[in-house]
Design a protein around this motif. Structure first.
Motif, PDB file in Angstrom:
ATOM      1  N   ALA A   1       0.811  -1.212   0.000  1.00 41.82           N
ATOM      2  CA  ALA A   1       0.000   0.000   0.000  1.00 41.82           C
ATOM      3  C   ALA A   1       0.845   1.263   0.000  1.00 41.82           C
ATOM      4  O   ALA A   1       0.425   2.305  -0.509  1.00 41.82           O
ATOM      5  CB  ALA A   1      -0.929   0.007   1.213  1.00 41.82           C
ATOM      6  N   GLY A   2       2.048   1.188   0.564  1.00 43.54           N
ATOM      7  CA  GLY A   2       2.913   2.356   0.618  1.00 43.54           C
ATOM      8  C   GLY A   2       3.775   2.565  -0.602  1.00 43.54           C
ATOM      9  O   GLY A   2       4.582   3.507  -0.632  1.00 43.54           O
ATOM     10  N   ASP A   3       3.634   1.713  -1.604  1.00 41.77           N
ATOM     11  CA  ASP A   3       4.414   1.824  -2.830  1.00 41.77           C
ATOM     12  C   ASP A   3       4.046   3.134  -3.545  1.00 41.77           C
ATOM     13  O   ASP A   3       2.930   3.299  -4.045  1.00 41.77           O
ATOM     14  CB  ASP A   3       4.133   0.625  -3.731  1.00 41.77           C
ATOM     15  N   GLN A   4       4.985   4.067  -3.588  1.00 45.12           N
ATOM     16  CA  GLN A   4       4.715   5.381  -4.167  1.00 45.12           C
ATOM     17  C   GLN A   4       4.528   5.334  -5.676  1.00 45.12           C
ATOM     18  O   GLN A   4       3.970   6.263  -6.265  1.00 45.12           O
ATOM     19  CB  GLN A   4       5.850   6.352  -3.811  1.00 45.12           C
ATOM     20  N   GLU A   5       4.997   4.261  -6.310  1.00 47.31           N
ATOM     21  CA  GLU A   5       4.819   4.126  -7.757  1.00 47.31           C
ATOM     22  C   GLU A   5       3.441   3.553  -8.111  1.00 47.31           C
ATOM     23  O   GLU A   5       3.074   3.521  -9.277  1.00 47.31           O
ATOM     24  CB  GLU A   5       5.918   3.226  -8.333  1.00 47.31           C
TER      25      GLU A   5
END
Length: 342
Positions: free
Chosen positions: A36-40
């Motif tokens: 969920a924290g994947d900025q891409e």
């Protein structure tokens, strides 16, 4: 020889009741659940992920899959006469259509693995029964899936012969027919449409699977036609999941836990949905379609408003289908205490 229109890449919407739409459905796996924290992983991509979300296996889906695998083997050596089929029956929003579609996808992918170099195959065909259907309307749904041209210039017999010939050439092994409860065999058109389906089952060397709302209590299984159908088809009930005993509750908890694990909201606390398992059952009546709607919409709302978490307050704000809301909001009847005898 009549040939089908091969699937073509297109940007327009294609329903699953067409060759293009069905192939897109089979070929498109669910998006991988990234961190969920994947900025891409963009907001739009996460919205798409939660819109499709996950398909969870229920005991009914396992029973349907097992029954169809056995029927495919049983019918494979059937050269003539009545082939055996399956009816998926149950109340609305219990996941009957989803179960049927996932079954078809599994069968088609398995066929591709067995025949990797054969392109001229159509293992699975999926259609829905049109409202107030006539035999020509029904067979036209088959022809539309196949992309057969010039239907307006063909009569019912010509379309039927073309469809049967082509499905034999394409080695179709599974025919999925949804919404069979729409065939009212008490009317002439409904009775003749039922006869058309029976005829197709004899002409096409495939296993037929029907799905509909409470089919066993519908006119489809009544009278002479109904007795013939009942003699060829077994019924699997796709019931709402119960929440009575410990076993029922554990099954429901496992499904809710799986949905909880699949969420990709940046402020979601693991296990939150499980704490509301009893509430979720009360809201949805144990219907998987209603549960999926509730969780997916709540996740999308939380993405849109930036909170990125599902709370009970948010769940209360989500409106489900009218039937589900009426069941959930109906006041409980109070038992009148027995009167004391003087």
């Amino acid at each position: 020889m009549v040939t089908a229109a091969q699937p073509a890449t297109t940007s327009t919407f294609s329903p699953l009741t067409t060759w293009d739409g069905w192939q897109n459905f089979v070929d498109t796996p669910h998006s991988p659940a990234r961190d969920a924290g994947d900025q891409e992983w963009t907001l739009e991509q996460r919205e798409d992920y939660h819109a499709r979300f996950v398909v969870l296996k229920t005991p009914a889906m396992d029973a349907i899959s097992t029954a169809v695998r056995r029927l495919l083997l049983l019918n494979r050596g059937q050269q003539g006469g009545a082939r055996r089929g399956l009816i998926i029956s149950g109340p609305a929003t219990t996941g009957k259509t989803t179960a049927m579609q996932q079954l078809g996808r599994t069968v088609e992918l398995a066929d591709r693995r067995r025949h990797p170099s054969q392109d001229g195959r159509l293992p699975v065909l999926f259609i829905t029964v049109p409202p107030s259907s006539t035999p020509k309307m029904l067979i036209s749904e088959f022809a539309r899936f196949l992309g057969l041209p010039a239907l307006e210039r063909m009569n019912q017999i010509q379309i039927t012969n073309a469809v049967c010939e082509l499905l034999c050439e394409l080695r179709t092994q599974l025919v999925l027919v949804d919404d069979v409860h729409l065939m009212d065999t008490r009317s002439r058109a409904g009775a003749e449409t039922s006869d058309q389906l029976k005829y197709l089952g004899e002409r096409i060397p495939a296993t037929f699977v029907y799905s509909g709302i409470d089919v066993e209590s519908s006119p489809l299984l009544t009278g002479v036609r109904g007795s013939q159908l009942a003699g060829r088809f077994k019924i699997v009930r796709n019931q709402p999941l119960r929440y009575g005993n410990a076993t029922d509750q554990q099954l429901w908890h496992d499904l809710v836990h799986s949905m909880d694990n699949a969420l990709r909201l940046r402020h979601h606390r693991s296990g939150t949905l499980l704490t509301h398992a009893a509430y979720l059952h009360a809201r949805t009546g144990g219907r998987m379609g209603s549960l999926s709607h509730l969780i997916r919409e709540a996740a999308l709302v939380s993405l849109l408003d930036g909170t990125e978490k599902i709370t009970k307050k948010l769940l209360e704000q989500i409106e489900l289908d009218t039937a589900a809301e009426q069941r959930a909001r109906a006041p409980h009847r109070r038992r009148t205490p027995p009167q004391r005898q003087p």
